[in-house]
Scaffold this motif. Structure first.
Motif, PDB file in Angstrom:
ATOM      1  N   VAL A 176      -2.825  11.005  -7.775  1.00  0.00           N
ATOM      2  CA  VAL A 176      -2.183   9.670  -7.149  1.00  0.00           C
ATOM      3  C   VAL A 176      -2.599   8.418  -8.188  1.00  0.00           C
ATOM      4  CG1 VAL A 176      -1.631   9.854  -4.743  1.00  0.00           C
ATOM      5  CG2 VAL A 176      -3.657   9.106  -4.768  1.00  0.00           C
ATOM      6  N   ARG A 193     -10.352   3.676  -0.805  1.00  0.00           N
ATOM      7  CA  ARG A 193      -8.253   2.819  -2.219  1.00  0.00           C
ATOM      8  C   ARG A 193      -7.763   2.304  -0.940  1.00  0.00           C
ATOM      9  NH1 ARG A 193     -12.574   5.058  -3.993  1.00  0.00           N
ATOM     10  NH2 ARG A 193     -12.869   6.960  -6.163  1.00  0.00           N
ATOM     11  N   LEU A 233      -4.346   2.987  -1.183  1.00  0.00           N
ATOM     12  CA  LEU A 233      -3.574   3.552  -0.174  1.00  0.00           C
ATOM     13  C   LEU A 233      -3.100   3.592   1.825  1.00  0.00           C
ATOM     14  CD1 LEU A 233      -4.602   6.875  -1.709  1.00  0.00           C
ATOM     15  CD2 LEU A 233      -2.331   5.459  -2.865  1.00  0.00           C
ATOM     16  N   LEU A 245     -10.469   7.023   3.061  1.00  0.00           N
ATOM     17  CA  LEU A 245      -9.689   6.744   2.221  1.00  0.00           C
ATOM     18  C   LEU A 245      -9.120   4.435   2.255  1.00  0.00           C
ATOM     19  CD1 LEU A 245      -8.004   9.017   1.943  1.00  0.00           C
ATOM     20  CD2 LEU A 245      -5.368   7.655   1.865  1.00  0.00           C
ATOM     21  N   ARG A 293       1.211  -0.944   0.023  1.00  0.00           N
ATOM     22  CA  ARG A 293      -0.044  -0.152  -0.415  1.00  0.00           C
ATOM     23  C   ARG A 293       0.575   1.221  -0.149  1.00  0.00           C
ATOM     24  NH1 ARG A 293      -3.938  -0.884   4.658  1.00  0.00           N
ATOM     25  NH2 ARG A 293      -4.914   0.914   3.550  1.00  0.00           N
ATOM     26  N   ARG A 294       0.537   2.470  -0.720  1.00  0.00           N
ATOM     27  CA  ARG A 294       1.276   3.384  -0.937  1.00  0.00           C
ATOM     28  C   ARG A 294       0.389   4.418   0.260  1.00  0.00           C
ATOM     29  NH1 ARG A 294      -0.561   4.989  -6.632  1.00  0.00           N
ATOM     30  NH2 ARG A 294       0.496   6.686  -5.888  1.00  0.00           N
ATOM     31  N   THR A 332      -5.436   6.333  -7.652  1.00  0.00           N
ATOM     32  CA  THR A 332      -6.263   5.698  -7.444  1.00  0.00           C
ATOM     33  C   THR A 332      -7.588   4.799  -8.120  1.00  0.00           C
ATOM     34  OG1 THR A 332      -7.152   7.005  -6.060  1.00  0.00           O
ATOM     35  CG2 THR A 332      -5.419   5.834  -4.976  1.00  0.00           C
ATOM     36  N   VAL A 335      -0.034   7.417   3.076  1.00  0.00           N
ATOM     37  CA  VAL A 335      -0.666   9.072   2.745  1.00  0.00           C
ATOM     38  C   VAL A 335       0.061   9.648   4.170  1.00  0.00           C
ATOM     39  CG1 VAL A 335      -2.587  10.928   2.274  1.00  0.00           C
ATOM     40  CG2 VAL A 335      -2.013   8.570   0.756  1.00  0.00           C
TER      41      VAL A 335
END
Length: 148
Positions: free
Chosen positions: A121, A29, A32, A26, A6-7, A123, A9
């Protein structure tokens, strides 16, 4: 630390309700991972080596202004060019003058935040959950089969 798949934030927000709302947004998504800092000092510690996909900064933090924090974050490796958003009730704040790419006004509009996340980003919306087969079957067969 965020999960490798996971990216991250980084959201710097001192009000717990606002942080909970962003966490709920979030969740839509799943690629993230939201990390919340409640002060500028905590954000600087968390951001070191993080390489976030996005920075979300409240402007009215207890230990500094979000615009000052952004300048400090930009000096950290991995944060130099990350998109940064001012998340604030001050809709007249000149974001471009301070290095933010845009402003998300509070109270947040969930659909707009999701659309901007996707744009900033890259997504994608999570797929809609599938209904169980019994419910998804058209016609009376699925509903009456239990009564025979």
């Amino acid at each position: 630390m965020p999960s490798p798949a996971r990216r991250p934030v980084l959201y710097v927000e001192d009000h717990p309700v606002n942080a909970l709302l962003m966490a709920a947004i979030l969740e839509r998504r799943p690629e993230l991972e939201l990390l919340v800092a409640t002060t500028g000092e905590e954000a600087l510690c968390m951001a070191a080596g993080l390489h976030p996909a996005l920075l979300l900064l409240d402007l009215g933090l207890p230990d500094c202004h979000g615009s000052r924090l952004l300048g400090l974050l930009r000096a950290l490796p991995g944060c130099e060019s990350v998109p940064a958003v001012a998340v604030t009730a001050d809709i007249n704040f000149p974001v471009e003058d301070w290095g933010f790419c845009e402003l998300w006004p509070k109270p947040l509009n969930v659909d707009e935040v999701l659309a901007r996340l996707d744009a900033l980003v890259g997504t994608q919306p999570a797929p809609a959950p599938q209904l169980p087969e019994l419910i998804a079957q058209p016609g009376p067969r699925a509903l009456t089969s239990h009564w025979r």
